[in-house]
Design a protein around this motif. Structure first.
Motif, PDB file in Angstrom:
ATOM      1  N   ALA A 110     -34.069  14.804 -69.667  1.00 38.35           N
ATOM      2  CA  ALA A 110     -33.998  16.265 -69.731  1.00 38.35           C
ATOM      3  C   ALA A 110     -33.180  16.821 -68.567  1.00 38.35           C
ATOM      4  O   ALA A 110     -32.355  17.721 -68.749  1.00 38.35           O
ATOM      5  N   VAL A 111     -33.409  16.282 -67.370  1.00 41.70           N
ATOM      6  CA  VAL A 111     -32.676  16.750 -66.190  1.00 41.70           C
ATOM      7  C   VAL A 111     -31.184  16.495 -66.353  1.00 41.70           C
ATOM      8  O   VAL A 111     -30.353  17.397 -66.133  1.00 41.70           O
ATOM      9  N   VAL A 112     -30.831  15.271 -66.754  1.00 43.72           N
ATOM     10  CA  VAL A 112     -29.421  14.935 -66.940  1.00 43.72           C
ATOM     11  C   VAL A 112     -28.797  15.827 -68.012  1.00 43.72           C
ATOM     12  O   VAL A 112     -27.687  16.348 -67.841  1.00 43.72           O
ATOM     13  N   GLY A 113     -29.509  16.006 -69.120  1.00 41.54           N
ATOM     14  CA  GLY A 113     -28.996  16.847 -70.190  1.00 41.54           C
ATOM     15  C   GLY A 113     -28.762  18.278 -69.745  1.00 41.54           C
ATOM     16  O   GLY A 113     -27.712  18.873 -70.028  1.00 41.54           O
ATOM     17  N   LEU A 114     -29.715  18.852 -69.024  1.00 41.79           N
ATOM     18  CA  LEU A 114     -29.594  20.236 -68.573  1.00 41.79           C
ATOM     19  C   LEU A 114     -28.490  20.389 -67.535  1.00 41.79           C
ATOM     20  O   LEU A 114     -27.739  21.373 -67.551  1.00 41.79           O
ATOM     21  N   VAL A 115     -28.371  19.421 -66.627  1.00 38.51           N
ATOM     22  CA  VAL A 115     -27.313  19.486 -65.610  1.00 38.51           C
ATOM     23  C   VAL A 115     -25.934  19.374 -66.259  1.00 38.51           C
ATOM     24  O   VAL A 115     -25.033  20.173 -65.974  1.00 38.51           O
ATOM     25  N   LEU A 116     -25.766  18.389 -67.147  1.00 38.46           N
ATOM     26  CA  LEU A 116     -24.473  18.220 -67.810  1.00 38.46           C
ATOM     27  C   LEU A 116     -24.173  19.392 -68.748  1.00 38.46           C
ATOM     28  O   LEU A 116     -23.019  19.814 -68.876  1.00 38.46           O
ATOM     29  N   GLY A 117     -25.210  19.932 -69.385  1.00 40.58           N
ATOM     30  CA  GLY A 117     -25.024  21.115 -70.223  1.00 40.58           C
ATOM     31  C   GLY A 117     -24.573  22.312 -69.412  1.00 40.58           C
ATOM     32  O   GLY A 117     -23.704  23.092 -69.843  1.00 40.58           O
ATOM     33  N   THR A 118     -25.140  22.473 -68.224  1.00 35.78           N
ATOM     34  CA  THR A 118     -24.749  23.568 -67.337  1.00 35.78           C
ATOM     35  C   THR A 118     -23.290  23.433 -66.921  1.00 35.78           C
ATOM     36  O   THR A 118     -22.524  24.403 -66.963  1.00 35.78           O
ATOM     37  N   ILE A 119     -22.897  22.226 -66.524  1.00 36.69           N
ATOM     38  CA  ILE A 119     -21.509  21.993 -66.118  1.00 36.69           C
ATOM     39  C   ILE A 119     -20.558  22.220 -67.290  1.00 36.69           C
ATOM     40  O   ILE A 119     -19.502  22.861 -67.151  1.00 36.69           O
ATOM     41  N   ALA A 120     -20.938  21.707 -68.461  1.00 40.07           N
ATOM     42  CA  ALA A 120     -20.096  21.868 -69.651  1.00 40.07           C
ATOM     43  C   ALA A 120     -19.935  23.338 -70.014  1.00 40.07           C
ATOM     44  O   ALA A 120     -18.839  23.775 -70.391  1.00 40.07           O
ATOM     45  N   MET A 121     -21.004  24.122 -69.887  1.00 36.52           N
ATOM     46  CA  MET A 121     -20.914  25.546 -70.182  1.00 36.52           C
ATOM     47  C   MET A 121     -19.967  26.236 -69.202  1.00 36.52           C
ATOM     48  O   MET A 121     -19.151  27.075 -69.594  1.00 36.52           O
ATOM     49  N   GLY A 122     -20.066  25.881 -67.926  1.00 40.01           N
ATOM     50  CA  GLY A 122     -19.180  26.484 -66.930  1.00 40.01           C
ATOM     51  C   GLY A 122     -17.723  26.210 -67.228  1.00 40.01           C
ATOM     52  O   GLY A 122     -16.883  27.130 -67.225  1.00 40.01           O
ATOM     53  N   VAL A 123     -17.402  24.956 -67.526  1.00 36.50           N
ATOM     54  CA  VAL A 123     -16.023  24.583 -67.815  1.00 36.50           C
ATOM     55  C   VAL A 123     -15.575  25.187 -69.147  1.00 36.50           C
ATOM     56  O   VAL A 123     -14.469  25.720 -69.268  1.00 36.50           O
ATOM     57  N   GLY A 124     -16.443  25.108 -70.145  1.00 39.34           N
ATOM     58  CA  GLY A 124     -16.106  25.635 -71.462  1.00 39.34           C
ATOM     59  C   GLY A 124     -15.804  27.121 -71.446  1.00 39.34           C
ATOM     60  O   GLY A 124     -14.895  27.593 -72.139  1.00 39.34           O
ATOM     61  N   MET A 125     -16.549  27.869 -70.644  1.00 37.62           N
ATOM     62  CA  MET A 125     -16.330  29.313 -70.600  1.00 37.62           C
ATOM     63  C   MET A 125     -15.069  29.685 -69.823  1.00 37.62           C
ATOM     64  O   MET A 125     -14.498  30.751 -70.045  1.00 37.62           O
ATOM     65  N   MET A 126     -14.631  28.823 -68.918  1.00 38.85           N
ATOM     66  CA  MET A 126     -13.330  29.050 -68.295  1.00 38.85           C
ATOM     67  C   MET A 126     -12.230  28.965 -69.346  1.00 38.85           C
ATOM     68  O   MET A 126     -11.333  29.818 -69.404  1.00 38.85           O
ATOM     69  N   ILE A 127     -12.323  27.943 -70.195  1.00 37.82           N
ATOM     70  CA  ILE A 127     -11.332  27.768 -71.251  1.00 37.82           C
ATOM     71  C   ILE A 127     -11.408  28.910 -72.259  1.00 37.82           C
ATOM     72  O   ILE A 127     -10.387  29.493 -72.656  1.00 37.82           O
TER      73      ILE A 127
END
Length: 195
Positions: A110-127
């Motif tokens: 769960a921790v890994v998923g939430l951390v990677l999801g957070t990073i992915a959202m940050g990068v995705g929203m830049m794009i």
């Protein structure tokens, strides 16, 4: 519990999570950065993440789309632009986090998923902001690009991080209610409350 009853319960719960998310995004929102007041934090991703962790990525994405649609077109949201950006942002977070948690159904997963999801959202929203915001807002791409690293990225990382932390803290207690009275919520998987 019969398969039909389980399906009905799942639909009711997903409808409930959709309603909660739509209400939260409408009633609880405030800027995290005074210099960018148009970027509003809201806790709507919490019930969506809970739904995705309990019932899987597809269910989470369905709740995301429905809640975003209701908020954007019926509760005073930003129309198609707000709908699109919310679906992209929350969709990325929910799909990444819940897919990893579904594969690694443990607290570390769960921790890994939430951390990677957070990073992915940050990068995705830049794009997404680079390509979508200038078109819908009628502003120069250069103006949006100047905010990507200094405002948009930190805002989305902070928003997703807060909602991920809240989800992690409350999911186990909520999942016990979700699965009360039945041994499973997803086919042959074990109960969802393993965070």
């Amino acid at each position: 519990m019969s398969e039909k009853s389980a399906r009905i319960k799942k639909l009711v719960l997903l409808a409930m999570f959709t309603a909660i998310a739509a209400v939260l995004i409408t009633l609880v929102h405030f800027p995290l950065f005074p210099s960018a007041a148009f970027l509003q934090y809201d806790p709507a991703d919490v019930p969506i993440l809970i739904a995705a962790f309990a019932f899987g990525p597809v269910a989470g994405l369905i709740v995301t789309v429905l809640a975003s649609f209701i908020q954007a077109f019926f509760l005073g949201g930003d129309g198609i632009y707000g709908f699109l950006m919310h679906v992209i942002a929350t969709g990325i977070l929910v799909m990444v986090a819940s897919t990893i948690y579904r594969k690694f159904h443990t607290r570390p997963g769960a921790v890994v998923g939430l951390v990677l999801g957070t990073i992915a959202m940050g990068v995705g929203m830049m794009i997404a902001n680079h390509f979508i915001t200038p078109f819908y807002m009628g502003v120069p791409t250069e103006m949006v690009d100047a905010m990507l690293v200094t405002v948009i990225l930190p805002f989305n990382l902070l928003k997703a991080g807060i909602n991920s932390a809240i989800t992690f803290l409350v999911y186990k207690a909520v999942s016990r209610y979700i699965i009360h009275g039945e041994g499973h919520v997803r086919g042959s998987e074990k109960a969802a409350g393993e965070i």
